[in-house]
Write an enzyme that holds these catalytic residues in place. Structure first.
Site, PDB file in Angstrom:
ATOM      1  N   ASP A 211      11.730 -19.520 -23.628  1.00 19.47           N
ATOM      2  CA  ASP A 211      11.171 -18.173 -23.488  1.00 19.47           C
ATOM      3  C   ASP A 211      10.732 -17.578 -24.827  1.00 19.47           C
ATOM      4  O   ASP A 211      10.236 -16.461 -24.867  1.00 19.47           O
ATOM      5  CB  ASP A 211      12.198 -17.249 -22.823  1.00 19.47           C
ATOM      6  CG  ASP A 211      11.606 -15.924 -22.377  1.00 19.47           C
ATOM      7  OD1 ASP A 211      10.465 -15.922 -21.886  1.00 19.47           O
ATOM      8  OD2 ASP A 211      12.273 -14.885 -22.540  1.00 19.47           O
ATOM      9  N   SER A 236       8.319 -10.970 -20.018  1.00 18.89           N
ATOM     10  CA  SER A 236       8.276 -12.057 -19.033  1.00 18.89           C
ATOM     11  C   SER A 236       8.395 -11.491 -17.626  1.00 18.89           C
ATOM     12  O   SER A 236       9.177 -10.560 -17.376  1.00 18.89           O
ATOM     13  CB  SER A 236       9.422 -13.040 -19.282  1.00 18.89           C
ATOM     14  OG  SER A 236       9.371 -13.550 -20.602  1.00 18.89           O
ATOM     15  N   GLN A 286       5.121 -19.925 -17.078  1.00 21.96           N
ATOM     16  CA  GLN A 286       5.611 -18.546 -17.118  1.00 21.96           C
ATOM     17  C   GLN A 286       4.434 -17.583 -17.054  1.00 21.96           C
ATOM     18  O   GLN A 286       3.393 -17.816 -17.669  1.00 21.96           O
ATOM     19  CB  GLN A 286       6.389 -18.277 -18.408  1.00 21.96           C
ATOM     20  CG  GLN A 286       6.943 -16.859 -18.511  1.00 21.96           C
ATOM     21  CD  GLN A 286       7.655 -16.607 -19.838  1.00 21.96           C
ATOM     22  OE1 GLN A 286       7.062 -16.123 -20.780  1.00 21.96           O
ATOM     23  NE2 GLN A 286       8.934 -16.946 -19.882  1.00 21.96           N
TER      24      GLN A 286
END
Length: 294
Positions: A211, A236, A286
């Site tokens: 991430d 995110s 993502q």
């Protein structure tokens, strides 16, 4: 093992407060919310602690629902959806202040032989020839010193090396929406961390790191530097990972990332993670909020 890595392992070592219920804490945040990779990694730890060690994780799908409060504990509630002969499925809800902030579904599989092929590893320089993240960051005078130091502290457990200048290092001109980063933990892992059994420990740590940079390729396409220089606000939205082959998080992994699209205040990042000897270990996708401040 570095102290920073030990601190990260301690952060991932959840407290079990009831059957299927675990509690985690957060570290000081660079931005005023919990780092998404931390929540995803802790949720995977919670799920993994309810699964036999001979069934490694092969995929996860997650949604970030609310910003996490770094000053409050996070409760992870695990739902044992299925225990089959080959596959085990878990759903985890992360809760703060009585509300869900994150959900994760994870699937685990008992090893079996099958068909085997993969996309080839792209060309990339040897990580030993690249400057460390600390070397790069300390050379960026345009970043506020306090922000830079907090950034370094947040990444101290990971040796993360950009192949090219990251978005916040050189911005103002659009570049190809593609970036490469080599990473490994800042120290060797003994397998006796107390967090989870191997190989899940390596999967959890890769989830944590995944991430950190995945949305950077979106910024590159538009010449934006990101939150570090204040020209983009982002977060995110969802995160998916598929773990194809065994790997170690304390050995070099190439994170090859690109963005096929950005539209409507959202951007998509997709990536493949390879071992240094060319094995495709992980695929990642993502979507995130990417907004230009008005």
């Amino acid at each position: 093992m570095s102290q920073a890595l030990q601190d990260l392992l301690d952060l991932l070592d959840l407290e079990q407060i009831e059957e299927n219920i675990f509690r985690g804490r957060s570290r000081s945040a660079v931005v005023p919310r919990v780092f998404g990779g931390q929540v995803a990694a802790q949720a995977l730890v919670a799920a993994g602690r309810t699964v036999p060690a001979d069934r490694p994780a092969h995929s996860l799908h997650a949604y970030f629902l609310r910003p996490g409060d770094p000053g409050a504990p996070i409760v992870y509630d695990v739902d044992r959806l299925r225990d089959g002969r080959s596959f085990t499925t878990r759903r985890v809800v992360a809760i703060q202040h009585g509300k869900p902030i994150f959900t994760l579904s994870a699937s685990f599989q008992k090893h079996e032989d099958g068909l085997d092929h993969q996309a080839p590893m792209p060309a990339a320089p040897d990580p030993a020839t690249l400057p460390t993240g600390e070397d790069r960051l300390r050379g960026y005078d345009h970043i506020d010193p306090e922000v830079r130091e907090r950034f370094l502290e947040a990444r101290a457990a990971v040796d993360l090396r950009h192949v090219d200048e990251p978005p916040f290092g050189r911005f103002g001109e659009p570049r190809e929406p593609h970036s490469q980063v080599w990473f490994r933990t800042n120290g060797k892992l003994s397998g006796e961390s107390g967090v989870v059994d191997e190989p899940l420990l390596h999967v959890v740590l890769a989830t944590y790191v995944s991430d950190m940079t995945l949305l950077d390729s979106i910024l590159l396409a538009h010449g934006r530097g990101g939150w570090a220089v204040g020209d983009v606000v982002g977060a995110s939205l969802d995160h998916a990972m598929w773990f194809h082959r065994p790997f170690r998080a304390d050995e070099w992994l190439l994170y090859d990332q690109e963005s096929p699209s950005a539209y409507g205040g959202r951007g998509l990042g997709q990536a493949r993670i390879y071992t240094q000897d060319g094995q495709l270990a992980i695929s990642v996708i993502q979507e995130g909020v990417v907004r230009v401040p008005r």
